[in-house]
Design a protein around this motif. Structure first.
Motif, PDB file in Angstrom:
ATOM      1  N   PRO A   1      15.025   8.985   9.145  1.00  0.00           N
ATOM      2  CA  PRO A   1      14.210   9.849  10.298  1.00  0.00           C
ATOM      3  C   PRO A   1      12.972  10.674  10.079  1.00  0.00           C
ATOM      4  O   PRO A   1      12.317  10.661  10.852  1.00  0.00           O
ATOM      5  CB  PRO A   1      15.269  10.809  10.518  1.00  0.00           C
ATOM      6  CG  PRO A   1      16.661   9.919   9.962  1.00  0.00           C
ATOM      7  CD  PRO A   1      16.127   9.151   8.811  1.00  0.00           C
ATOM      8  N   VAL A   2      12.602  10.778   8.773  1.00  0.00           N
ATOM      9  CA  VAL A   2      11.363  11.489   8.246  1.00  0.00           C
ATOM     10  C   VAL A   2      10.316  10.866   8.754  1.00  0.00           C
ATOM     11  O   VAL A   2       9.139  11.498   9.125  1.00  0.00           O
ATOM     12  CB  VAL A   2      11.742  12.028   6.853  1.00  0.00           C
ATOM     13  CG1 VAL A   2      11.234  10.785   5.799  1.00  0.00           C
ATOM     14  CG2 VAL A   2      10.528  12.954   6.480  1.00  0.00           C
ATOM     15  N   HIS A   3      10.244   9.273   9.077  1.00  0.00           N
ATOM     16  CA  HIS A   3       9.188   8.592   9.373  1.00  0.00           C
ATOM     17  C   HIS A   3       8.788   9.176  10.745  1.00  0.00           C
ATOM     18  O   HIS A   3       7.457   8.908  10.920  1.00  0.00           O
ATOM     19  CB  HIS A   3       9.670   7.232   9.489  1.00  0.00           C
ATOM     20  CG  HIS A   3       8.551   6.221   9.772  1.00  0.00           C
ATOM     21  ND1 HIS A   3       8.536   5.316  10.664  1.00  0.00           N
ATOM     22  CD2 HIS A   3       7.227   6.193   9.265  1.00  0.00           C
ATOM     23  CE1 HIS A   3       7.560   4.648  10.954  1.00  0.00           C
ATOM     24  NE2 HIS A   3       6.530   5.244  10.100  1.00  0.00           N
ATOM     25  N   GLN A   4       9.391   9.820  11.510  1.00  0.00           N
ATOM     26  CA  GLN A   4       9.016  10.324  12.866  1.00  0.00           C
ATOM     27  C   GLN A   4       8.124  11.503  12.608  1.00  0.00           C
ATOM     28  O   GLN A   4       7.433  12.030  13.619  1.00  0.00           O
ATOM     29  CB  GLN A   4      10.246  10.538  13.734  1.00  0.00           C
ATOM     30  CG  GLN A   4      11.137   9.177  13.858  1.00  0.00           C
ATOM     31  CD  GLN A   4      10.524   8.006  14.369  1.00  0.00           C
ATOM     32  OE1 GLN A   4       9.568   7.977  15.242  1.00  0.00           O
ATOM     33  NE2 GLN A   4      10.686   6.791  13.734  1.00  0.00           N
TER      34      GLN A   4
ATOM     35  N   GLY B   1       0.858  -1.338  -0.113  1.00  0.00           N
ATOM     36  CA  GLY B   1      -0.059   0.002  -0.022  1.00  0.00           C
ATOM     37  C   GLY B   1       0.910   1.300  -0.050  1.00  0.00           C
ATOM     38  O   GLY B   1       0.263   2.255   0.572  1.00  0.00           O
ATOM     39  N   GLY B   2       2.010   1.169  -0.388  1.00  0.00           N
ATOM     40  CA  GLY B   2       2.844   2.432  -0.462  1.00  0.00           C
ATOM     41  C   GLY B   2       4.168   2.285  -0.582  1.00  0.00           C
ATOM     42  O   GLY B   2       5.003   1.197  -0.474  1.00  0.00           O
ATOM     43  N   GLY B   3       4.907   3.327  -0.597  1.00  0.00           N
ATOM     44  CA  GLY B   3       6.519   3.302  -0.478  1.00  0.00           C
ATOM     45  C   GLY B   3       6.733   3.228   0.874  1.00  0.00           C
ATOM     46  O   GLY B   3       7.479   4.221   1.437  1.00  0.00           O
ATOM     47  N   THR B   4       7.037   2.082   1.446  1.00  0.00           N
ATOM     48  CA  THR B   4       7.302   1.848   2.920  1.00  0.00           C
ATOM     49  C   THR B   4       8.809   1.947   3.236  1.00  0.00           C
ATOM     50  O   THR B   4       9.497   1.827   4.262  1.00  0.00           O
ATOM     51  CB  THR B   4       6.808   0.440   3.484  1.00  0.00           C
ATOM     52  OG1 THR B   4       7.360  -0.664   2.786  1.00  0.00           O
ATOM     53  CG2 THR B   4       5.405   0.495   3.393  1.00  0.00           C
ATOM     54  N   ILE B   5       9.501   1.961   2.228  1.00  0.00           N
ATOM     55  CA  ILE B   5      11.036   2.020   2.200  1.00  0.00           C
ATOM     56  C   ILE B   5      11.677   3.240   3.030  1.00  0.00           C
ATOM     57  O   ILE B   5      12.527   3.342   3.794  1.00  0.00           O
ATOM     58  CB  ILE B   5      11.714   2.024   0.605  1.00  0.00           C
ATOM     59  CG1 ILE B   5      13.241   2.153   0.887  1.00  0.00           C
ATOM     60  CG2 ILE B   5      11.550   3.265   0.214  1.00  0.00           C
ATOM     61  CD1 ILE B   5      13.997   0.780   1.276  1.00  0.00           C
TER      62      ILE B   5
ATOM     63  N   THR C   1       3.250  10.620   5.500  1.00  0.00           N
ATOM     64  CA  THR C   1       2.419   9.653   5.052  1.00  0.00           C
ATOM     65  C   THR C   1       2.006  10.258   3.430  1.00  0.00           C
ATOM     66  O   THR C   1       2.129   9.553   2.537  1.00  0.00           O
ATOM     67  CB  THR C   1       1.227   9.177   5.750  1.00  0.00           C
ATOM     68  OG1 THR C   1       1.339   8.699   6.833  1.00  0.00           O
ATOM     69  CG2 THR C   1       0.223   8.511   4.869  1.00  0.00           C
ATOM     70  N   PRO C   2       1.535  11.413   3.589  1.00  0.00           N
ATOM     71  CA  PRO C   2       1.105  12.179   2.156  1.00  0.00           C
ATOM     72  C   PRO C   2       2.419  12.326   1.123  1.00  0.00           C
ATOM     73  O   PRO C   2       2.176  12.259   0.023  1.00  0.00           O
ATOM     74  CB  PRO C   2       0.300  13.303   2.741  1.00  0.00           C
ATOM     75  CG  PRO C   2       0.973  13.733   3.932  1.00  0.00           C
ATOM     76  CD  PRO C   2       1.451  12.514   4.671  1.00  0.00           C
ATOM     77  N   TYR C   3       3.485  12.702   1.778  1.00  0.00           N
ATOM     78  CA  TYR C   3       4.545  13.138   1.081  1.00  0.00           C
ATOM     79  C   TYR C   3       5.568  12.177   0.673  1.00  0.00           C
ATOM     80  O   TYR C   3       6.447  12.390  -0.120  1.00  0.00           O
ATOM     81  CB  TYR C   3       5.291  14.494   1.739  1.00  0.00           C
ATOM     82  CG  TYR C   3       4.291  15.693   1.640  1.00  0.00           C
ATOM     83  CD1 TYR C   3       4.104  16.363   0.492  1.00  0.00           C
ATOM     84  CD2 TYR C   3       3.871  16.072   2.865  1.00  0.00           C
ATOM     85  CE1 TYR C   3       3.221  17.580   0.327  1.00  0.00           C
ATOM     86  CE2 TYR C   3       2.866  17.205   2.761  1.00  0.00           C
ATOM     87  CZ  TYR C   3       2.650  17.893   1.848  1.00  0.00           C
ATOM     88  OH  TYR C   3       1.853  19.023   1.685  1.00  0.00           O
ATOM     89  N   PHE C   4       5.665  11.132   1.385  1.00  0.00           N
ATOM     90  CA  PHE C   4       6.870  10.018   1.246  1.00  0.00           C
ATOM     91  C   PHE C   4       6.264   8.670   0.977  1.00  0.00           C
ATOM     92  O   PHE C   4       6.480   8.135   0.102  1.00  0.00           O
ATOM     93  CB  PHE C   4       7.778  10.235   2.421  1.00  0.00           C
ATOM     94  CG  PHE C   4       8.548  11.556   2.706  1.00  0.00           C
ATOM     95  CD1 PHE C   4       9.909  11.416   2.145  1.00  0.00           C
ATOM     96  CD2 PHE C   4       8.173  12.506   3.366  1.00  0.00           C
ATOM     97  CE1 PHE C   4      10.434  12.853   2.201  1.00  0.00           C
ATOM     98  CE2 PHE C   4       8.679  13.675   3.448  1.00  0.00           C
ATOM     99  CZ  PHE C   4       9.883  13.742   3.025  1.00  0.00           C
TER     100      PHE C   4
END
Length: 571
Positions: A490-493, A481-485, A499-502
């Motif tokens: 760190p931007v995951h935090q 369901g998306g680009g989970t890489i 979610t919308p941009y990465f």
């Protein structure tokens, strides 16, 4: 003579060039339809000595040619019309240049007097790809003079020679003025004459160089090491690295061979390193004093961290004559290999426990991994990898997409000695499916592509080439369901922006997309479906999409569990 008639000039000019390519041993041509390239297209169409593939999307066409070159080691030819058509080749040109894959581009162009005047479909195509090609030539408009024809034939020889020997892209630009279509009677005559050109000679150009002999000082450094290690990143067909296993045997050194390295199975190859080297404690425990590096820069972050950690160890990078490889800036010495390394009768001084230590951590990690890999709902990316890899036929090839698949193979899969391909030159997600199609076309054997949902959607036009595939090609689509890489970063935090941009979740209906392309589709959502579905599809000719609905959160938890494996705690 009919070839001197104005109507036949462009076709005769193109035929002269095409026949020269044939004499140079070229087999595959990927054609994208267009008007300005009519003469080139008809010249190939009139010659039965070429395997012709038609792709309407130039980006897909270029990656298909890349796959052909990747498998064969010889350049496939691309043909396109003028304007932005050739510009769509650019991503594949970069990948070919970065990974050392031969390719030849024939771009049709408007004649010079149209340039700079705003004429339709006219752009500046001279050196369109900048410094990436190893050879560029502006062919010039069709000319009846014998010297011009001789130069045209020489350009064909140069394109093949340079693309093979310098491991990259040759670009030739063909300006044409109307008319493009020959007289039909003359077209039939050329087809008849082409049949006489029935015996293709062996290619004139070879990268076979003599074995490289190194001096006593070099071998003294190697055999004195007590903890030697060999690291092999992705390689290409031109790299003559068959000596790696004998070298490991002489030094009693473990081999960390990444997917795409093409290193054969031996007692020295180590699996699971992308998992257990992620842990800092393990990296400290496995403290090498000599690291020999071959192929491209490693994909694995764990391996690159290991190289950084052991910067005090002597690191020697062995590289081809056309590419400098040391992305980690950690090598002390660089050796250019123009041929295989000649190994004298030497015996290394490796610690007797060194190889045993690597073997033990490999065994302990695999046991730990088996404990983590279990049927679950939703299924995980890692579970899919582990089960499919166990059942890939020996004769089949495997293509790995960038993003998580190329990493998950090292983490979850048993890939030792398998025929695996990756696009790690520029490591983009563009053209993945098309590259796999090119490998399938060239190899004429079963294949498996592991690809994520974003990379799959990025190259859907590649599916238009699926009808060309005559052998089984199973696309294992890991749809989480998306680009989970980007969850590794760190931007995951930063939840509000991540979610919308990465990760960019997508809800595309893959089944409908497959139906639109007349491609077989099977949905897998339960663990017990994986093996049965794959074993059925790998026996069927043609392209099949095996869409595996996997859990993004569960897959990341499983990865973290393996990355946290500690040799001192979990063994």
């Amino acid at each position: 003579m009919q070839e001197n008639e104005p109507q036949n000039a462009a076709f005769y000019w193109s035929t002269t060039f095409v026949r020269s390519l044939f004499e140079e041993g070229i087999e595959h041509v990927v054609i994208s339809p267009g008007s300005r390239s009519t003469a080139l297209t008809l010249a190939f169409a009139a010659h039965s000595g070429f395997k012709k593939h038609v792709a309407i999307d130039e980006r897909s066409a270029a990656f298909t040619a890349l796959g052909i070159g990747k498998y064969t080691g010889n350049p496939a030819v691309l043909v396109c019309t003028s304007g932005t058509a050739a510009a769509n080749y650019y991503p594949a040109v970069i990948e070919a240049a970065q990974s050392g894959i031969p390719m030849i581009i024939l771009s049709a162009d408007r004649p010079p007097h149209y340039r700079g005047l705003g004429a339709s479909q006219t752009i500046d195509q001279l050196k369109l790809f900048g410094n990436y090609p190893v050879f560029f030539h502006e062919i010039g408009e069709p000319d009846t003079h014998q010297r011009s024809r001789n130069r045209l034939k020489l350009a064909a020889s140069q394109a093949v020679q340079q693309s093979v020997q310098k491991e990259g892209v040759a670009h030739l630009n063909f300006p044409f003025t109307k008319p493009f279509e020959p007289d039909r009677k003359y077209l039939r005559q050329v087809e008849f004459e082409n049949e006489k050109q029935s015996r293709r000679p062996s290619p004139k150009y070879s990268r076979e160089d003599g074995a490289i002999e190194m001096g006593e000082t070099f071998w003294s450094d190697l055999i004195s090491a007590e903890r030697p290690l060999i690291v092999v990143g992705p390689t290409n067909k031109s790299e003559q690295l068959q000596f790696i296993t004998p070298l490991a045997r002489a030094l009693d050194a473990p081999i960390l061979a990444e997917p795409g390295s093409q290193v054969p199975t031996s007692r020295h190859t180590i699996q699971g390193f992308d998992g257990f080297l992620k842990n800092e404690t393990n990296r400290e425990e496995l403290n090498a004093d000599l690291i020999l590096r071959f192929g491209a820069q490693p994909v694995s972050k764990a391996v690159n961290q290991f190289l950084d950690k052991h910067s005090e160890a002597m690191q020697i990078s062995f590289m081809g004559p056309n590419r400098w490889v040391d992305g980690s800036l950690s090598s002390d010495k660089q050796v250019t290999l123009k041929g295989p390394l000649k190994i004298p009768e030497v015996t290394g001084a490796a610690d007797k426990e060194w190889m045993k230590k690597w073997r033990k951590i490999e065994k302990d990690f695999k046991t730990y991994r088996e404990q983590q890999l279990h049927p679950s709902a939703p299924i995980t990316d890692g579970y899919v990898f582990s089960k499919v890899m166990e059942n890939i036929p020996k004769k089949a090839f495997t293509m790995l997409s960038n993003s998580f698949p190329v990493r998950d193979m090292s983490l979850f899969g048993e890939f030792d000695g398998k025929d695996i391909y990756v696009n790690r030159g520029a490591a983009g997600i563009d053209g993945i499916t098309s590259t796999a199609l090119g490998i399938s076309i060239a190899s004429e054997k079963p294949g498996v592509l592991f690809v994520g949902d974003i990379a799959f959607l990025h190259d859907t036009n590649g599916l238009l080439m699926a009808k060309k595939i005559k052998h089984p090609l199973v696309i294992v689509l890991l749809n989480n369901g998306g680009g989970t890489i980007f969850r590794m970063l760190p931007v995951h935090q930063i939840k509000s922006k991540y979610t919308p941009y990465f990760e960019t979740p997508q809800t595309a209906k893959v089944a409908a997309l497959c139906r639109a392309h007349n491609i077989d589709h099977t949905l897998v959502s339960r663990p017990e479906q994986i093996i049965a579905t794959f074993e059925r599809l790998i026996q069927r000719n043609g392209v099949h999409v095996m869409e595996c609905m996997t859990g993004a959160d569960e897959s990341m938890e499983q990865r973290h569990a393996l990355w946290n494996f500690d040799i001192k705690k979990d063994a």
